[in-house]
Design an enzyme around this catalytic site. Structure first.
Site, PDB file in Angstrom:
ATOM      1  N   TYR A 147       0.839  -1.212   0.000  1.00  0.00           N
ATOM      2  CA  TYR A 147       0.000   0.000   0.000  1.00  0.00           C
ATOM      3  C   TYR A 147       0.871   1.258   0.000  1.00  0.00           C
ATOM      4  CZ  TYR A 147      -3.685   3.249   1.590  1.00  0.00           C
ATOM      5  OH  TYR A 147      -4.561   4.299   1.706  1.00  0.00           O
ATOM      6  N   LYS A 178       1.110   4.191  -2.894  1.00  0.00           N
ATOM      7  CA  LYS A 178       0.756   5.601  -2.677  1.00  0.00           C
ATOM      8  C   LYS A 178       1.952   6.524  -2.959  1.00  0.00           C
ATOM      9  CE  LYS A 178      -3.608   5.008  -1.553  1.00  0.00           C
ATOM     10  NZ  LYS A 178      -4.716   5.535  -2.360  1.00  0.00           N
TER      11      LYS A 178
END
Ligand code: NAD
Length: 276
Positions: free
Chosen positions: A169, A173
Site C-alpha cells: 500500500y 501511494k
C-alpha cells in the site's frame, strides 16, 4: 476553476471518502458521475480481504445525493481495466456533456509481512491504486484538452512515509504521488492541473472493516471506533481523526486553486510527521 455547472467524475464514490467528495461537489452545483464497482463486485468480500461496495451501495449514494437536489448519476467501473475506464468516461460525457474534474479515489489495502506477501495481492493493489489512476487519466485527458481540467489523486500519508507490514500500500501511494507530479509537469501545457491529497486517519469501511481489526489489537474490549480514536489520539499531533468531509473540502480547494499543480496536500492531523 469555478465548480458550479462543471462535471466531476469520482471513482470509489459509493462510500467513505469518495462518497463525501461526490456529495461536496454536488452541493457546490457540479454534475457528479459517481463511479464504483457496483455489480462488478460479483461476490462482495470474496474477491478482496474486506467487502468492497456492491451495486446497492453505489445506487444508494447516487439516489441520496439526487434526493438532496444534486445532479448525480451512478456508473459502474473497475478502474484496473482499460476498457472499463474508457466506457465510464464515454458514458459520463454522454450523460453530462463534458468532463472537467477527475477524482481518482478508488483504492484498496492489504497489510502483511513482506516475506510472505502474495504476489497477486501486490499486483492487485498496484492495479487499483496506481494503474487505475493512470488508466482513468488516459481516458479523461482527451476530454479535457479543449477547455482544461483538474485531476485530483487521493493518495495517503502512507505515500510520504513507509510503515511496517504495509509495503504494498505504501509503495503504491508513493507511486501515486510520483505519477501526480509527472502528470502535473506534462499536462500543464494543456491547462490540466494535477494534485494529490494525502488523508491521515478517516473512519471509513477501509478502516473499520479491515485496518482496525487487523492492526489495533492493543485496545481489547473497545469498539472499533473507540480503538481507532485511541490510536489516533496517541499517534497524531492533533489527536483527532479526519472526517470524510474534511478530505472533500481539500478536493474542492484543489479544484478551485488555479495556481496549484503537482502538490500533495496532507490532511492528516499531522500524523504524517508523527509526534517527535
Ligand atoms: P473505502 O474502502 O471505504 O472506499 C473505497 C471505495 O473504492 C469502495 O467503494 C470500493 O468499492 C471502491 N473500489 C475498490 N476497488 C475499486 C475498483 N477496482 N474500481 C472501482 N472502485 C473500486 O475506502 P476509503 O477509506 O473511503 O478510501 C478512499 C481512498 O482514500 C483510497 O484511495 C484510500 O487508499 C485513501 N485513504 C484512506 C484513508 C483512511 O483513513 N480511510 C487514509 C488515507 C488514504
Amino acid at each position: 476553476m469555478e465548480i458550479e455547472g462543471k462535471t466531476v467524475l469520482v471513482t470509489g464514490a459509493a462510500r467513505g471518502i469518495g462518497r463525501a467528495i461526490a456529495e461536496a461537489f454536488a452541493r457546490e452545483g457540479a454534475n457528479v458521475a459517481a463511479a464504483d464497482l457496483g455489480s462488478l463486485t460479483v461476490n462482495p468480500g470474496a474477491d478482496w480481504h474486506y467487502a468492497l461496495s456492491p451495486e446497492s451501495e453505489l445506487a444508494k449514494t447516487a439516489r441520496e445525493i439526487s434526493e438532496r437536489g444534486g445532479a448525480c448519476m451512478a456508473f459502474e467501473v473497475d478502474v484496473s481495466e482499460r476498457a472499463s475506464c474508457q466506457n465510464l468516461v464515454s458514458e459520463a460525457v454522454e450523460a453530462f456533456g463534458g468532463l472537467d474534474i477527475l477524482v481518482n479515489n478508488a483504492g484498496i489495502i492489504k497489510l502483511g509481512q513482506l516475506a510472505d506477501f502474495a504476489e497477486a495481492e501486490w499486483d492487485r493493489i498496484f492495479a487499483v491504486n496506481v494503474k487505475g489512476a493512470f488508466l482513468m487519466a488516459q481516458a479523461t485527458i482527451p476530454r479535457m484538452e479543449k477547455n482544461g481540467g483538474v485531476i485530483i489523486n487521493i493518495a495517503s500519508n502512507a505515500g510520504k512515509r513507509g510503515s511496517a507490514f504495509n509495503s504494498a500500500y505504501c509503495a503504491s501511494k508513493f507511486a501515486l504521488i510520483g505519477l501526480t507530479q509527472s502528470m502535473a509537469a506534462e499536462l500543464a501545457a494543456s491547462a490540466i492541473r494535477v494534485n494529490a491529497i494525502c488523508p491521515g486517519n478517516v473512519f471509513t469501511p477501509m478502516q473499520f472493516d479491515y485496518l482496525v481489526k487487523h492492526r489495533l489489537q492493543q485496545y481489547p474490549g473497545q469498539s472499533f471506533e473507540a480503538a481507532f480514536d485511541a490510536f489516533v489520539e496517541e499517534t497524531a499531533p492533533l489527536g483527532r481523526k479526519q472526517a470524510p468531509a474534511e478530505i472533500a473540502e481539500a478536493a474542492l480547494y484543489m479544484a478551485r486553486a488555479d495556481s496549484v499543480t503537482g502538490a500533495s496536500l496532507s490532511v492528516d492531523g499531522g500524523s504524517g510527521i508523527g509526534l517527535s
